[in-house]
Design an enzyme around this catalytic site. Sequence first.
Site, PDB file in Angstrom:
ATOM      1  CB  SER A  36       4.542  -0.849  -7.532  1.00  0.00           C
ATOM      2  OG  SER A  36       5.597  -0.612  -8.672  1.00  0.00           O
ATOM      3  CG  HIS A  60       8.078   1.804 -13.189  1.00  0.00           C
ATOM      4  ND1 HIS A  60       6.885   1.135 -12.400  1.00  0.00           N
ATOM      5  CD2 HIS A  60       9.408   2.148 -12.458  1.00  0.00           C
ATOM      6  CE1 HIS A  60       7.318   0.461 -11.911  1.00  0.00           C
ATOM      7  NE2 HIS A  60       8.545   1.041 -11.106  1.00  0.00           N
ATOM      8  NE  ARG A  73      10.786   6.088  -5.840  1.00  0.00           N
ATOM      9  CZ  ARG A  73      10.143   4.940  -5.912  1.00  0.00           C
ATOM     10  NH1 ARG A  73       9.206   4.304  -5.881  1.00  0.00           N
ATOM     11  NH2 ARG A  73      10.676   3.028  -5.799  1.00  0.00           N
TER      12      ARG A  73
HETATM   13  P1  ADP Z   1      12.368  -2.711  -7.529  1.00  0.00           P
HETATM   14  O1  ADP Z   1      11.418  -3.366  -6.448  1.00  0.00           O
HETATM   15  O2  ADP Z   1      13.597  -3.022  -7.849  1.00  0.00           O
HETATM   16  O3  ADP Z   1      12.290  -1.615  -6.576  1.00  0.00           O
HETATM   17  P2  ADP Z   1      10.103  -1.309  -8.620  1.00  0.00           P
HETATM   18  O4  ADP Z   1       9.285  -1.951  -9.969  1.00  0.00           O
HETATM   19  O5  ADP Z   1       9.721  -0.706  -8.020  1.00  0.00           O
HETATM   20  O6  ADP Z   1      11.813  -2.060  -8.556  1.00  0.00           O
HETATM   21  O7  ADP Z   1      11.788   0.063  -9.521  1.00  0.00           O
HETATM   22  C1  ADP Z   1      12.053  -0.022 -10.507  1.00  0.00           C
HETATM   23  C2  ADP Z   1      13.061   1.002 -10.556  1.00  0.00           C
HETATM   24  O8  ADP Z   1      12.151   2.044 -10.717  1.00  0.00           O
HETATM   25  C3  ADP Z   1      13.748   0.929  -9.626  1.00  0.00           C
HETATM   26  O9  ADP Z   1      14.943   1.882 -10.000  1.00  0.00           O
HETATM   27  C4  ADP Z   1      12.918   2.336  -8.452  1.00  0.00           C
HETATM   28  O10 ADP Z   1      13.496   3.550  -7.915  1.00  0.00           O
HETATM   29  C5  ADP Z   1      12.843   3.346 -10.010  1.00  0.00           C
HETATM   30  N1  ADP Z   1      11.436   3.655  -9.482  1.00  0.00           N
HETATM   31  C6  ADP Z   1      10.378   2.800  -9.206  1.00  0.00           C
HETATM   32  N2  ADP Z   1       9.333   4.287  -9.331  1.00  0.00           N
HETATM   33  C7  ADP Z   1       9.986   5.472  -9.407  1.00  0.00           C
HETATM   34  C8  ADP Z   1       9.238   7.270  -9.781  1.00  0.00           C
HETATM   35  N3  ADP Z   1       8.167   7.240  -9.750  1.00  0.00           N
HETATM   36  N4  ADP Z   1      10.469   7.621 -10.049  1.00  0.00           N
HETATM   37  C9  ADP Z   1      11.670   7.120 -10.535  1.00  0.00           C
HETATM   38  N5  ADP Z   1      12.132   5.972 -10.597  1.00  0.00           N
HETATM   39  C10 ADP Z   1      11.380   4.853 -10.047  1.00  0.00           C
END
Ligand code: ADP
Length: 170
Positions: free
Chosen positions: A129, A18, A91
């Site tokens: 996460s 993130h 990803r």
């Molecule tokens: P959600 O529940 O909306 O997917 P997340 O907190 O898991 O929320 O992720 C928020 C955003 O960050 C999403 O667009 C997700 O694809 C992106 N994201 C999560 N982990 C990564 C990562 N390792 N690299 C790039 N983008 C990520």
Amino acid sequence: MPKVAIYPGSFDPVTNGHIDIVERGLKLFDKLIVSILYNPSKDYLFTLEERVEMLKDSMKKMKNIEIDSFDGLLVDYAASRKAQAILRGLRAMSDFEYEFQMALMNRRLNREVQTVFLMTGLRWIFTSSSIIKEAVQFGGNIEGMVPPLAQKKLMEKFGIAPGPGQSGKN
Ligand code: ADP
């Protein structure tokens, strides 16, 4: 008019994947609002307050960042915050279908708000996460995958004592 984007997510907890998206997003926009979507029907490991605290701590040295939370429709929230864009990270292909559907739905709901995708940094391609929560639950070392406060709080949640190289300290 300043270019403002919302970076929405669960951030349960924030990971270095993130942070990477935020750092790169800041090069494109004048301001980023990192906003936690609060969905009362979803089970989270961390409370909204804990997630806000971890996000704030991990981005305390960054400029042009605001941490917020919202519920309801993302495009309505974006309009209320005068944001022109929604920032999302991608990803693997597995993210693509869901993100594509959501971007198209949001565009249908409000054509003024553009969804912008950034590819993950190669280092963070397997960082999520949920996988981090699974690893730490069974004592896996997650050093370097999440910011220090998130590591500390994850270990506390699962009652794991810090081991060598796993300080969890700020
Ligand atoms: P959600 O529940 O909306 O997917 P997340 O907190 O898991 O929320 O992720 C928020 C955003 O960050 C999403 O667009 C997700 O694809 C992106 N994201 C999560 N982990 C990564 C990562 N390792 N690299 C790039 N983008 C990520």
